[in-house]
Design an enzyme around this catalytic site. Structure first.
Site, PDB file in Angstrom:
ATOM      1  N   ASP A 237     -41.789  46.214  67.163  1.00 46.63           N
ATOM      2  CA  ASP A 237     -40.861  46.900  66.118  1.00 46.63           C
ATOM      3  C   ASP A 237     -41.380  47.226  65.124  1.00 46.63           C
ATOM      4  O   ASP A 237     -41.975  46.678  64.138  1.00 46.63           O
ATOM      5  CB  ASP A 237     -39.678  45.658  65.845  1.00 46.63           C
ATOM      6  CG  ASP A 237     -38.345  46.531  65.367  1.00 46.63           C
ATOM      7  OD1 ASP A 237     -38.219  47.448  65.045  1.00 46.63           O
ATOM      8  OD2 ASP A 237     -37.330  45.910  66.045  1.00 46.63           O
ATOM      9  N   HIS A 239     -39.238  48.868  62.215  1.00 44.00           N
ATOM     10  CA  HIS A 239     -38.202  48.968  61.292  1.00 44.00           C
ATOM     11  C   HIS A 239     -38.252  47.766  60.272  1.00 44.00           C
ATOM     12  O   HIS A 239     -38.248  46.629  60.577  1.00 44.00           O
ATOM     13  CB  HIS A 239     -36.851  49.093  62.061  1.00 44.00           C
ATOM     14  CG  HIS A 239     -36.731  50.166  62.927  1.00 44.00           C
ATOM     15  ND1 HIS A 239     -37.300  50.038  64.419  1.00 44.00           N
ATOM     16  CD2 HIS A 239     -36.426  51.492  62.923  1.00 44.00           C
ATOM     17  CE1 HIS A 239     -36.867  51.189  64.803  1.00 44.00           C
ATOM     18  NE2 HIS A 239     -36.437  52.077  63.999  1.00 44.00           N
ATOM     19  N   SER A 290     -36.729  43.181  70.201  1.00 50.20           N
ATOM     20  CA  SER A 290     -37.113  42.254  69.510  1.00 50.20           C
ATOM     21  C   SER A 290     -36.476  40.939  69.613  1.00 50.20           C
ATOM     22  O   SER A 290     -37.020  39.858  68.930  1.00 50.20           O
ATOM     23  CB  SER A 290     -36.786  42.908  68.082  1.00 50.20           C
ATOM     24  OG  SER A 290     -37.557  44.093  67.709  1.00 50.20           O
TER      25      SER A 290
END
Length: 714
Positions: A237, A239, A290
């Site tokens: 991930d 972000h 995630s």
């Protein structure tokens, strides 16, 4: 001139009317026109500008050319001068011009500035540092920090400056934020001041360490903090804007925060926690894969024998998922934290020996109830078989000319290497931007631009928006960010729940696989059971249909963040990430409009404003894999092949997150009957059928679809 006296009032009222009747319109004003008669008298003109802008901005004025560095704060304008400027603006005194002119003679032509009071600079260095931290003023912080450092009587070691006035100031910031008296943008500015001060002191602490031949000064530094917290965005991930905010808030509450960044393997998280003697571990993520990685982290913490609390956060996480899927895998505490404002409260509770045990007991009891409710609800839910759901699919009359497909202007791929960012600004949806900063107006002042009228957050929202506009213009002017994109169109036909794609010779080249709703709907509901393939003409219709796809990204954020990090500027780091996300979404919005009008051309005469676009008041949709209408992220692999997105450096991680982080992708459907919907939970019969159509093992499909399975796989 008498006929000019009401121009100020008329401008403000006209602005208010424009905003009310044309909410998508922007208003610019010639600020200097208001004060032109007083040219050469800077003190008077600057006060007039400040008064005019104070009221015009409240009315909705968006832009004006003015030297912001020369504007006095409205509340700092001397009372007499303020009264005269107000009188002139609102035309309440027929002799207003003459009185202001007379006043200008008393201050003299050489009075150039109205200075903001610097009385706080006359206080002790401890009070100055505290004031600077609370107010987010970094102008003098290095000088004040040095003054404190040189006071060897009070601060015999450099570390004592951090332990004393700096920590005390940040403690005040933390208390004010916790009490709702400071907002997130202010807290992040405070953190910028703190980091500059600490950054200045680090070389001195290193020198002292060498002089005293200590093994490690880090242990001493740790003693100044309330605890050590390791934060990470999990493997796969990219972000981290929410995690960054949490880190800043925790830092403002005197925690030592070790941020491992994005794409962090489980092994690195646990190893760092051991090496740094962490008190708490926090993991975050945005995409649904995630969630599985967080479960893996919990399992590994249990296997290795960890006992520290595990905090779970991120857009796709929830209290239910944490209680049902994560907490049972870790015998110590795993707790979901909703947002940054809650993180400090949770951490302080966990670090307090008295409150910790009671808090853990409460969480365990609450999560046990959530699990019971969850499994009870699963038993109560009813689902149609896949066969019956297909029988109740939507029925589109493909013989009706209104539903006949429109052929795109050209088939194949179109690449955009350096898209003009200035074209995207008017397409920005600002509401999510304010959500990032946790600024949320109350009804009726929710959303942009109504948020500026909110009594609680309106003023701070205006400040952060002004900073955003300034940075955005600077980014565009300096070409600091680069926008790239790819769109493509292919012939398509629906084959049951799938969409077959063909090249121009009619050869089948790829398939988009679909998932259909199965959760039984209320008996009074006549809605069909949707799948994305329903919006494409079926193979037996005799019609040639088409499908589009896109991927757009904004590049350059990581490089800018490294520059801001070197300046200890968390505020600008979060700001540029938030703006890049908004630009990527605006790019997707603007490109979809161009697709409807030009590249596909099925709605050539469309003319909608930004608010209408954000409310989806146009035909067609652009759903994305990994989202409710098709929750399978692996469909992106087909998209990337068809778009050749890798050629313009828009890539996918192992968990199929897009990189750069500020990226948007999806499919284009043109049929006027197409709508957004959520597939919801699906049963084993559909999973088996889907796996067979994709040619994959059921275990593989269950892994990627675990958030939408109507059954447990363990």
């Amino acid at each position: 001139m008498e006929e000019h006296n009401a121009y100020g009032i008329e401008f403000i009222e006209a602005t208010r009317m424009i905003k009310k009747t044309l909410p998508g319109a922007r208003v610019s004003g010639g600020v200097s026109n208001f004060s032109f008669s007083f040219r050469g008298m800077d003190l008077i003109r600057e006060a007039m500008h400040s008064v005019f802008l104070y009221h015009a901005i409240k009315a909705g004025m968006d832009m004006g050319i003015v030297n912001a560095g020369c504007l006095p704060v409205y509340d700092d304008i001397p009372t007499k001068l303020l009264e005269l400027c107000e009188s002139l603006l609102w035309n309440t005194d027929t002799d207003g011009t003459e009185k202001l002119l007379a006043f200008s003679q008393t201050v003299g032509k050489d009075a150039k500035k109205i200075t903001v009071s610097d009385e706080w600079r006359m206080t002790s260095v401890e009070e100055r540092l505290s004031y600077a931290l609370v107010k987010g003023i970094d102008k003098y912080v290095v000088d004040d920090t040095e003054e404190a450092r040189l006071n060897r009587t009070l601060y015999p070691r450099t570390l004592n400056v951090i332990e004393g006035p700096l920590m005390k100031g940040m403690s005040i910031v933390g208390d004010l934020f916790g009490a709702g008296k400071m907002f997130l943008p202010q807290v992040i500015k405070s953190a910028r001041v703190m980091k500059k001060a600490v950054g200045y002191l680090i070389p001195f602490m290193e020198k002292e360490k060498q002089e005293r031949m200590l093994d490690s000064d880090a242990k001493d530094i740790e003693s100044a903090y309330a605890g050590t917290i390791v934060l990470a965005t999990v493997k796969g991930d990219v972000h981290d804007i929410g995690k960054n905010i949490v880190g800043v808030v925790l830092g403002c509450n005197n925690y030592r925060v070790i941020d491992l960044g994005v794409m962090t393997p489980c092994e690195k998280i646990l190893q760092t926690a051991i090496e740094e003697n962490a008190d708490i571990i926090g993991v975050s993520g945005l995409i649904t894969p995630s969630l599985d990685e967080m479960i893996h982290v919990a399992r590994e913490m249990e296997r290795v024998g960890f006992h520290v609390p595990l905090l779970i956060g991120g857009a796709t996480t929830s209290k239910t998922h944490t209680a049902v899927k994560i907490a049972p895998r870790y015998s110590s505490l795993a707790v979901h934290v909703l947002d940054a404002s809650k993180s400090a409260v949770v951490c302080s509770t966990l670090m307090d020996e008295i409150s910790r045990a009671e808090f853990i007991e409460e969480i365990n009891e609450e999560y046990e109830e959530i699990r019971e409710d969850h499994y009870d609800s699963i038993k109560d839910r009813k689902y149609l078989t896949l066969e019956k759901a297909r029988q109740r699919r939507p029925r589109i009359d493909w013989k009706n000319s209104e539903n006949h497909p429109v052929k795109p202007a050209s088939l194949g791929i179109t690449i955009f290497e350096d898209y003009d960012l200035s074209k995207l600004v008017t397409y920005i949806d600002w509401k999510p931007f304010f959500d990032v900063w946790q600024l949320r107006g109350k009804y009726p002042n929710r959303g942009y631009p109504k948020i500026f009228k909110d009594q609680t957050v309106g003023e701070e929202a205006r400040k952060v928006f002004t900073d955003a506009e300034s940075m955005l213009q600077n980014l565009i002017n300096k070409k600091s960010l680069l926008a790239k994109g790819s769109i493509a169109f292919y012939r398509a036909q629906a084959v049951q729940d799938d969409i077959w794609l063909y090249n121009e010779d009619g050869i089948h080249i790829e398939t988009f696989f679909g998932l259909r709703q199965q959760a039984e709907k209320d008996s009074s509901c006549e809605d069909p059971y949707y799948c994305l393939s329903d919006f494409i003409a079926p193979a037996d219709s005799g019609l040639d249909d088409y499908i589009g796809l896109f991927a757009v990204s904004v590049f350059g954020v990581d490089e800018l963040c490294q520059e801001f990090k070197a300046q200890y500027d968390d505020y600008s780091i979060i700001m540029v990430k938030a703006l890049a996300d908004r630009l990527a979404e605006a790019f997707a919005e603007e490109m979809h409009e161009r697709v409807r009008r030009e590249y596909w051309g099925y709605n050539k005469h469309e003319c909608l404003g930004a608010q209408q676009l954000h409310k989806i008041q146009y035909p067609g949709i652009r759903p994305a894999p990994g989202y409710p209408s098709q929750p399978d992220h692996t469909e992106k692999l087909t998209m990337w092949s068809l778009l050749q997105a890798d050629d313009i450096e828009i890539t996918l991680t192992d968990s199929l997150a897009m990189y750069p982080a500020s990226s948007v992708s999806g499919l284009y459907f043109a049929n006027p009957k197409s709508i957004y919907f959520a597939v919801g939970k699906i049963t084993k019969d559909q999973v088996a059928d889907y796996a067979n159509r994709k040619g994959k093992e059921i275990d593989y499909i269950e892994k990627w679809l675990s958030p939408v399975l109507a059954y447990d796989i363990e």
